[in-house]
Enzyme design. Sequence first.
Site: not given
Length: 184
Positions: A73, A81, A124
Amino acid sequence: MRAVVRPLVLVVLAVALVVGIAVVVRTTLAGDGPGILGSGGSGGGPGESGVVTRVVDGDTLDVRYDGREHRVRLLNVDAPESVRPDHPVECLGPEAAAFLEELAPVGSEVRLEFDVERQDRFGRELAAVHAGDVLVNAELARAGLGTVVLFEPNDRYYDDVLDAEREARRAGVGLHAPDPCAGG
């Protein structure tokens, strides 16, 4: 006496300056730190080099290093998104993902640099992603396809992304255009 001390002080200062420049150049060439080109959080530090295996969306990608794939990330930038389950695709989400793929295409080598906390709550890895000399996190914001966000305590790259977002706002590009979602 004063006439002797003043030239001596100037010589000492000149030597210190030359030594300081030599250390910065050596550090830059050896890759041990931010060196001459680094600003704030743009270089050096603990990191990993790997190969992009997949671009997930505008701020997430998969990178292979240490013999396995890692979900990464991008630190300090949030893109609209485009693949979140049970959520609609957001304005400029697909464009952000496509831009990330241009900056860090599948098969390309990237360098990941980490801050204080290395993982988020989803497991992440949180990283600055460098493609060559380019800080991908900042370029996403500079294109107006991401906004600055602070994942405390990870603020090492925050100023770089904030400056890039300010450039995008001044230029009126991407999310900062007068009507970025018109027709979409």
